[in-house]
Design a protein around this motif. Structure first.
Motif, short mmCIF file in Angstrom:
data_model
loop_
_atom_site.label_atom_id
_atom_site.label_comp_id
_atom_site.label_asym_id
_atom_site.label_seq_id
_atom_site.Cartn_x
_atom_site.Cartn_y
_atom_site.Cartn_z
N MET A 1 -27.56 31.51 19.13
CA MET A 1 -26.37 30.52 18.39
C MET A 1 -25.71 31.27 17.54
SD MET A 1 -25.82 27.07 18.98
CE MET A 1 -27.08 26.24 19.60
N PHE A 2 -24.42 30.83 17.27
CA PHE A 2 -23.48 31.44 16.40
C PHE A 2 -22.81 30.29 15.52
CE2 PHE A 2 -24.21 34.79 19.51
CZ PHE A 2 -24.52 35.75 18.91
N ASN A 3 -22.52 30.84 14.22
CA ASN A 3 -21.55 29.90 13.27
C ASN A 3 -20.34 30.55 13.28
OD1 ASN A 3 -23.32 27.91 13.04
ND2 ASN A 3 -24.45 28.97 11.56
N ALA A 4 -19.24 29.78 13.32
CA ALA A 4 -17.99 30.31 13.01
C ALA A 4 -17.04 29.67 12.03
CB ALA A 4 -16.99 30.38 14.26
N LYS A 5 -16.50 30.26 11.03
CA LYS A 5 -15.73 29.77 10.05
C LYS A 5 -14.03 30.37 10.31
CE LYS A 5 -18.80 28.71 6.70
NZ LYS A 5 -19.40 28.86 5.16
N ILE A 6 -13.27 29.35 10.68
CA ILE A 6 -11.93 29.54 11.10
C ILE A 6 -10.93 29.02 10.03
CG2 ILE A 6 -10.30 29.42 12.93
CD1 ILE A 6 -12.82 28.68 14.68
N GLU A 34 1.61 30.38 -9.21
CA GLU A 34 2.83 31.12 -8.60
C GLU A 34 3.08 30.57 -7.09
OE1 GLU A 34 4.86 33.41 -9.94
OE2 GLU A 34 4.00 32.81 -11.85
N ASP A 35 2.19 30.41 -6.53
CA ASP A 35 2.33 29.90 -5.13
C ASP A 35 1.27 29.36 -4.55
OD1 ASP A 35 3.53 29.60 -2.65
OD2 ASP A 35 2.91 31.65 -1.64
N VAL A 36 1.22 28.30 -3.84
CA VAL A 36 0.04 27.70 -3.13
C VAL A 36 0.41 27.29 -1.63
CG1 VAL A 36 -1.29 25.59 -3.40
CG2 VAL A 36 -0.38 26.33 -5.36
N ARG A 37 -0.49 27.67 -0.87
CA ARG A 37 -0.40 27.52 0.48
C ARG A 37 -1.87 26.74 0.86
NH1 ARG A 37 4.12 28.84 2.48
NH2 ARG A 37 3.49 29.47 4.47
N VAL A 38 -1.56 25.80 1.77
CA VAL A 38 -2.61 24.81 2.05
C VAL A 38 -2.99 25.17 3.69
CG1 VAL A 38 -3.27 22.46 2.40
CG2 VAL A 38 -2.06 23.15 0.53
N GLY A 39 -4.28 25.24 3.95
CA GLY A 39 -4.81 25.55 5.22
C GLY A 39 -5.84 24.75 5.84
N LYS A 40 -6.47 25.04 7.00
CA LYS A 40 -7.63 24.09 7.12
C LYS A 40 -8.80 24.97 7.66
CE LYS A 40 -5.06 23.59 11.76
NZ LYS A 40 -4.53 22.94 12.58
N LEU A 41 -9.84 24.64 7.38
CA LEU A 41 -11.04 25.29 7.53
C LEU A 41 -11.82 24.47 8.81
CD1 LEU A 41 -13.31 27.45 6.88
CD2 LEU A 41 -14.37 25.79 5.49
N ILE A 42 -12.05 25.31 9.74
CA ILE A 42 -12.82 24.50 10.92
C ILE A 42 -14.15 25.40 11.03
CG2 ILE A 42 -12.43 24.02 13.36
CD1 ILE A 42 -9.27 24.50 12.92
N GLU A 43 -14.95 24.65 11.41
CA GLU A 43 -16.38 25.22 11.39
C GLU A 43 -17.03 24.70 12.74
OE1 GLU A 43 -19.17 24.03 8.35
OE2 GLU A 43 -18.02 25.30 6.58
N VAL A 44 -17.41 25.96 13.64
CA VAL A 44 -17.68 25.66 15.02
C VAL A 44 -19.24 26.51 15.16
CG1 VAL A 44 -17.25 26.27 17.41
CG2 VAL A 44 -15.46 25.54 15.73
N LYS A 45 -19.92 25.63 15.72
CA LYS A 45 -21.39 26.14 16.17
C LYS A 45 -21.27 26.67 17.72
CE LYS A 45 -25.04 25.03 14.14
NZ LYS A 45 -26.39 24.21 13.61
N LYS A 57 -14.91 34.43 22.14
CA LYS A 57 -14.78 33.06 22.38
C LYS A 57 -13.91 32.34 21.20
CE LYS A 57 -18.73 31.96 25.31
NZ LYS A 57 -19.87 31.17 25.38
N VAL A 58 -14.11 32.49 19.93
CA VAL A 58 -13.84 32.00 18.74
C VAL A 58 -11.97 32.35 19.01
CG1 VAL A 58 -13.51 31.90 16.38
CG2 VAL A 58 -15.62 31.88 17.51
N ARG A 59 -11.80 33.57 19.30
CA ARG A 59 -10.26 34.00 19.19
C ARG A 59 -9.57 33.24 20.41
NH1 ARG A 59 -7.46 37.79 17.13
NH2 ARG A 59 -9.14 38.72 16.38
N MET A 60 -10.40 32.79 21.58
CA MET A 60 -9.75 31.99 22.51
C MET A 60 -9.33 30.77 22.09
SD MET A 60 -10.83 33.50 26.29
CE MET A 60 -12.72 33.37 25.76
N PHE A 76 -10.95 34.45 11.04
CA PHE A 76 -12.14 33.98 11.32
C PHE A 76 -13.62 34.82 11.21
CE2 PHE A 76 -10.85 35.44 15.50
CZ PHE A 76 -12.01 36.28 15.95
N GLU A 77 -14.36 34.33 10.98
CA GLU A 77 -15.67 35.02 10.60
C GLU A 77 -16.82 34.53 11.44
OE1 GLU A 77 -19.02 34.83 7.07
OE2 GLU A 77 -16.86 35.52 6.54
N VAL A 78 -17.60 35.16 12.34
CA VAL A 78 -18.68 34.57 13.15
C VAL A 78 -19.85 35.15 12.80
CG1 VAL A 78 -19.37 34.58 15.56
CG2 VAL A 78 -17.10 34.51 14.90
#
Length: 83
Positions: A1-6, A34-45, A57-60, A76-78
């Motif tokens: 099993m793997f955990n991914a943070k995207i 100076e600058d602010v960028r907002v994104g989203k964090l998605i966690e997938v097992k 798989k995570v790249r796809m 991402f980090e897996v």
């Protein structure tokens, strides 16, 4: 099993109204952002045979669904789940 943070964020040059609003609020509070960028964090097992397969798989997932390639970049980090 793997955990991914995207992490998915707007590309540089794409208007980020939420980031602009936060920047304005931070500056109003005296933080001088100076600058602010907002994104989203998605966690997938996910299940995969090995780390390279999990990364593929995570790249796809990102390319097909999680990120809009016209407007957004992703990173991402897996890691393998520890028992």
């Amino acid at each position: 099993m793997f955990n991914a943070k995207i992490c998915v964020r707007f590309k540089n040059g794409v208007l980020d109204p939420q980031g602009a609003a936060i920047k304005g609020a931070l500056n109003h509070l005296g933080f001088e952002a100076e600058d602010v960028r907002v994104g989203k964090l998605i966690e997938v097992k996910l299940k995969a045979g090995n780390l390279e397969e999990a990364k593929a798989k995570v790249r796809m997932m990102c390319e097909k669904l999680l990120a809009n390639p016209v407007l957004e970049d992703f990173s991402f980090e897996v890691v393998e789940e520890s028992i």
